[in-house]
Each structure stands twice: as structure tokens, then as C-alpha cells.
Motif scaffolding. Structure first.
Motif, PDB file in Angstrom:
ATOM      1  N   PRO A  24       0.799  -1.225   0.000  1.00 41.81           N
ATOM      2  CA  PRO A  24       0.000   0.000   0.000  1.00 41.81           C
ATOM      3  C   PRO A  24       0.834   1.280   0.000  1.00 41.81           C
ATOM      4  CG  PRO A  24      -0.036  -1.011   2.168  1.00 41.81           C
ATOM      5  CD  PRO A  24       0.646  -1.982   1.242  1.00 41.81           C
ATOM      6  N   LEU A  25       2.041   1.224   0.557  1.00 39.27           N
ATOM      7  CA  LEU A  25       2.897   2.415   0.622  1.00 39.27           C
ATOM      8  C   LEU A  25       4.149   2.275  -0.231  1.00 39.27           C
ATOM      9  CD1 LEU A  25       2.612   3.178   4.460  1.00 39.27           C
ATOM     10  CD2 LEU A  25       1.249   4.107   2.575  1.00 39.27           C
ATOM     11  N   GLY A  26       4.187   1.266  -1.076  1.00 35.62           N
ATOM     12  CA  GLY A  26       5.356   1.053  -1.923  1.00 35.62           C
ATOM     13  C   GLY A  26       6.461   0.311  -1.194  1.00 35.62           C
ATOM     14  N   ALA A  27       7.517   0.017  -1.921  1.00 34.75           N
ATOM     15  CA  ALA A  27       8.641  -0.738  -1.363  1.00 34.75           C
ATOM     16  C   ALA A  27       9.564   0.181  -0.579  1.00 34.75           C
ATOM     17  CB  ALA A  27       9.410  -1.432  -2.484  1.00 34.75           C
ATOM     18  N   SER A  80      26.810  -4.707  14.156  1.00 35.88           N
ATOM     19  CA  SER A  80      27.888  -5.671  14.343  1.00 35.88           C
ATOM     20  C   SER A  80      27.596  -6.623  15.500  1.00 35.88           C
ATOM     21  CB  SER A  80      29.224  -4.958  14.568  1.00 35.88           C
ATOM     22  OG  SER A  80      29.240  -4.320  15.840  1.00 35.88           O
ATOM     23  N   LYS A  81      26.579  -6.307  16.298  1.00 36.38           N
ATOM     24  CA  LYS A  81      26.172  -7.170  17.412  1.00 36.38           C
ATOM     25  C   LYS A  81      24.829  -7.847  17.148  1.00 36.38           C
ATOM     26  CE  LYS A  81      28.751  -4.515  20.758  1.00 36.38           C
ATOM     27  NZ  LYS A  81      28.789  -3.830  22.027  1.00 36.38           N
ATOM     28  N   ILE A  82      23.890  -7.065  16.602  1.00 33.63           N
ATOM     29  CA  ILE A  82      22.522  -7.565  16.442  1.00 33.63           C
ATOM     30  C   ILE A  82      22.034  -7.319  15.015  1.00 33.63           C
ATOM     31  CG2 ILE A  82      20.125  -7.288  17.190  1.00 33.63           C
ATOM     32  CD1 ILE A  82      21.284  -6.581  19.978  1.00 33.63           C
ATOM     33  N   ALA A  83      21.679  -8.406  14.345  1.00 29.82           N
ATOM     34  CA  ALA A  83      21.081  -8.318  13.011  1.00 29.82           C
ATOM     35  C   ALA A  83      19.568  -8.416  13.158  1.00 29.82           C
ATOM     36  CB  ALA A  83      21.596  -9.451  12.131  1.00 29.82           C
ATOM     37  N   ILE A  84      18.860  -7.672  12.307  1.00 33.91           N
ATOM     38  CA  ILE A  84      17.398  -7.684  12.321  1.00 33.91           C
ATOM     39  C   ILE A  84      16.944  -7.994  10.897  1.00 33.91           C
ATOM     40  CG2 ILE A  84      15.302  -6.383  12.808  1.00 33.91           C
ATOM     41  CD1 ILE A  84      17.074  -4.612  14.699  1.00 33.91           C
ATOM     42  N   LEU A  85      16.345  -9.162  10.756  1.00 37.56           N
ATOM     43  CA  LEU A  85      15.960  -9.642   9.434  1.00 37.56           C
ATOM     44  C   LEU A  85      14.503 -10.125   9.480  1.00 37.56           C
ATOM     45  CD1 LEU A  85      17.248 -10.169   6.625  1.00 37.56           C
ATOM     46  CD2 LEU A  85      17.661 -12.511   7.408  1.00 37.56           C
ATOM     47  N   PRO A  86      13.566  -9.229   9.148  1.00 36.79           N
ATOM     48  CA  PRO A  86      12.171  -9.656   9.163  1.00 36.79           C
ATOM     49  C   PRO A  86      11.873 -10.623   8.025  1.00 36.79           C
ATOM     50  CG  PRO A  86      12.350  -7.419   8.313  1.00 36.79           C
ATOM     51  CD  PRO A  86      13.737  -7.844   8.739  1.00 36.79           C
ATOM     52  N   MET A  87      10.785 -11.351   8.154  1.00 34.61           N
ATOM     53  CA  MET A  87      10.382 -12.277   7.097  1.00 34.61           C
ATOM     54  C   MET A  87       9.965 -11.519   5.837  1.00 34.61           C
ATOM     55  SD  MET A  87      11.044 -15.137   8.373  1.00 34.61           S
ATOM     56  CE  MET A  87      10.459 -16.072   6.968  1.00 34.61           C
ATOM     57  N   GLY A  88       9.388 -10.356   6.012  1.00 37.35           N
ATOM     58  CA  GLY A  88       9.077  -9.457   4.907  1.00 37.35           C
ATOM     59  C   GLY A  88       9.749  -8.127   5.196  1.00 37.35           C
ATOM     60  N   PHE A  89      10.412  -7.547   4.212  1.00 39.45           N
ATOM     61  CA  PHE A  89      11.199  -6.340   4.448  1.00 39.45           C
ATOM     62  C   PHE A  89      10.386  -5.051   4.380  1.00 39.45           C
ATOM     63  CE2 PHE A  89      14.838  -8.859   2.361  1.00 39.45           C
ATOM     64  CZ  PHE A  89      15.129  -9.484   3.570  1.00 39.45           C
ATOM     65  N   CYS A  90       9.191  -5.102   3.801  1.00 34.97           N
ATOM     66  CA  CYS A  90       8.389  -3.903   3.594  1.00 34.97           C
ATOM     67  C   CYS A  90       7.055  -4.009   4.321  1.00 34.97           C
ATOM     68  CB  CYS A  90       8.143  -3.681   2.102  1.00 34.97           C
ATOM     69  SG  CYS A  90       9.653  -3.435   1.144  1.00 34.97           S
ATOM     70  N   TYR A  91       6.497  -2.853   4.646  1.00 37.54           N
ATOM     71  CA  TYR A  91       5.181  -2.784   5.305  1.00 37.54           C
ATOM     72  C   TYR A  91       4.120  -3.398   4.395  1.00 37.54           C
ATOM     73  CZ  TYR A  91       0.862  -0.643   7.007  1.00 37.54           C
ATOM     74  OH  TYR A  91      -0.420  -0.426   7.454  1.00 37.54           O
ATOM     75  N   PRO A  92       3.419  -4.449   4.885  1.00 39.48           N
ATOM     76  CA  PRO A  92       2.476  -5.162   4.020  1.00 39.48           C
ATOM     77  C   PRO A  92       1.067  -4.571   3.977  1.00 39.48           C
ATOM     78  CG  PRO A  92       2.698  -6.305   6.108  1.00 39.48           C
ATOM     79  CD  PRO A  92       3.632  -5.128   6.162  1.00 39.48           C
ATOM     80  N   GLY A  93       0.781  -3.614   4.853  1.00 37.73           N
ATOM     81  CA  GLY A  93      -0.570  -3.058   4.929  1.00 37.73           C
ATOM     82  C   GLY A  93      -1.319  -3.609   6.121  1.00 37.73           C
ATOM     83  N   THR A  94      -2.542  -3.146   6.301  1.00 36.54           N
ATOM     84  CA  THR A  94      -3.341  -3.504   7.465  1.00 36.54           C
ATOM     85  C   THR A  94      -4.570  -4.293   7.042  1.00 36.54           C
ATOM     86  OG1 THR A  94      -2.619  -1.489   8.568  1.00 36.54           O
ATOM     87  CG2 THR A  94      -4.535  -2.562   9.491  1.00 36.54           C
ATOM     88  N   GLY A  95      -4.893  -5.296   7.866  1.00 30.71           N
ATOM     89  CA  GLY A  95      -6.096  -6.097   7.657  1.00 30.71           C
ATOM     90  C   GLY A  95      -7.086  -5.853   8.778  1.00 30.71           C
ATOM     91  N   LYS A  96      -8.024  -6.770   8.954  1.00 28.53           N
ATOM     92  CA  LYS A  96      -9.082  -6.614   9.959  1.00 28.53           C
ATOM     93  C   LYS A  96      -8.550  -6.633  11.388  1.00 28.53           C
ATOM     94  CE  LYS A  96     -12.767  -8.588   7.166  1.00 28.53           C
ATOM     95  NZ  LYS A  96     -13.685  -9.718   6.986  1.00 28.53           N
ATOM     96  N   SER A  97      -7.516  -7.441  11.647  1.00 27.96           N
ATOM     97  CA  SER A  97      -7.045  -7.583  13.028  1.00 27.96           C
ATOM     98  C   SER A  97      -5.591  -7.137  13.203  1.00 27.96           C
ATOM     99  CB  SER A  97      -7.211  -9.031  13.484  1.00 27.96           C
ATOM    100  OG  SER A  97      -6.461  -9.886  12.649  1.00 27.96           O
TER     101      SER A  97
END
Length: 196
Positions: A24-27, A80-97
Motif C-alpha cells: 500500500p505504501l510502496g517498497a 555488528s552485534k545484532i542483526a534484524i531480518l524480518p520475514m518481509g522487508f516492507c510494510y504489508p498493509g493492514t487487515g481486519k485484526s
């Protein structure tokens, strides 16, 4: 100085538009990685605040996650200490819940390649069901609560966690054992890895 393999991958990720038409907001890929990181936070996908800031966990979920880990912002955002790797890199939008699930294209296109380029990871914090399906497909229990309750089965390489979102306040109230039993072990291990 020559770019590392990971730098090249991240450069490509930052230009990725695989699922832009569905966003919804692009990549705007959001991740934090470094070859030296010992801790990996495997999350779900950025929320709208993170999409706006471009920095992982700049929201109430991040505040709670840092509290659970027992670290400050400077340590949390030291790649260099903590990596953050989400399953999806971009905001996917909002659903019902709440926010929609992470787009599957990211994991298929990038996850294995990025993980292979981070050989020093000693602890993966596996947050939420989507990350658990990827990182724990062979060993997870029948539901998130049971997977988290059996955390010792995966320790010390993996630690399944509920999402730290305020939406999970009810879960945390129903499962006080989590903060009493799991969090002290998490904080001790994080301290060892970030100081070592």
C-alpha cells in the motif's frame, strides 16, 4: 575497500521491487545486518511507523523487545552485534485484526542468501508464527504458545518468542511464566553475546 558479499546482497535488497504492486505504501525494505552479528532477530514485517522511519523496531514493539533483551538503543542498533531480518522487508498493509502477514516474496528471494552471509550468528530470536514456520519448521509445536512454552528444546541456538506488540498484552497476562522464566535466560545470553 572491496564490498563484502553481504554488502552486495543488501544493496540489491534495498533496490528490490518484487512485490511493490502489492504494497500500500510502496517498497521500502527495512533490515539491519552485518557479518559480525552474533544475534539475529527474525521478525515478521515492518509496521507503519517502521516504514516511515526506515529503522527496525522504532515502535512500542521495539521498546518491549529491547526491554526483554535487557539492552539499550545503542546496543540494539549496533549491526555488528545484532542483526534484524524480518520475514518481509516492507510494510504489508493492514487487515481486519492488525498488520497483514509478511509478503512471501522476500523470504523466497533473499533469506537463505543473507543468512549464509552471516556466519557468526549464535542466537536467533524467532518472533511470531511466520518466522517460526521458516526457522523452526521441523521442530515447532502445535501453536505459538506451546512452541514458546517448550523454548528449552531449541535453546541456546533458537528462542521462539511471541510478538512483542502491545496487541499481545492479553497473551502476556495469561502466560506470566514467559516473563518470569524465559526473559531472565534471554537477558543473560544476550549480555554474554553482545559483550563477548
Amino acid at each position: 575497500m572491496k564490498n563484502s558479499i553481504l554488502d552486495t546482497i543488501v544493496s540489491d535488497v534495498r533496490k528490490c521491487t518484487l512485490c511493490e504492486a502489492e504494497l500500500p505504501l510502496g517498497a521500502r525494505p527495512v533490515l539491519q545486518v552485518d557479518e559480525q552479528a552474533k544475534i539475529l532477530i527474525a521478525g515478521q514485517a515492518p509496521g507503519i511507523r517502521v516504514h516511515e522511519s526506515g529503522v527496525p523496531f522504532t515502535d512500542p514493539s521495539g521498546d518491549r523487545l529491547r526491554q526483554w533483551m535487557g539492552i539499550d538503543n545503542d546496543t540494539f542498533y549496533d549491526a555488528s552485534k545484532i542483526a534484524i531480518l524480518p520475514m518481509g522487508f516492507c510494510y504489508p498493509g493492514t487487515g481486519k485484526s492488525g498488520d497483514l502477514p509478511p509478503r512471501p516474496e522476500c523470504a523466497k528471494a533473499w533469506r537463505s542468501e543473507i543468512l549464509a552471509a552471516m556466519p557468526n550468528i549464535e542466537l536467533i530470536l524467532v518472533i511470531g508464527i511466520y518466522a517460526q514456520k521458516w526457522h523452526m519448521s521441523e521442530v515447532k509445536q502445535k501453536n505459538l504458545t506451546e512452541t514458546v512454552r517448550n523454548w528449552r528444546d531449541y535453546w541456546p541456538e533458537l528462542l521462539p518468542l511471541p510478538h512483542p506488540s502491545p496487541r499481545n498484552n492479553i497473551w502476556l497476562k495469561k502466560n506470566p511464566w514467559f516473563e518470569q522464566e524465559v526473559i531472565p535466560h534471554l537477558q543473560q545470553r544476550v549480555a554474554l553475546l553482545v559483550d563477548g
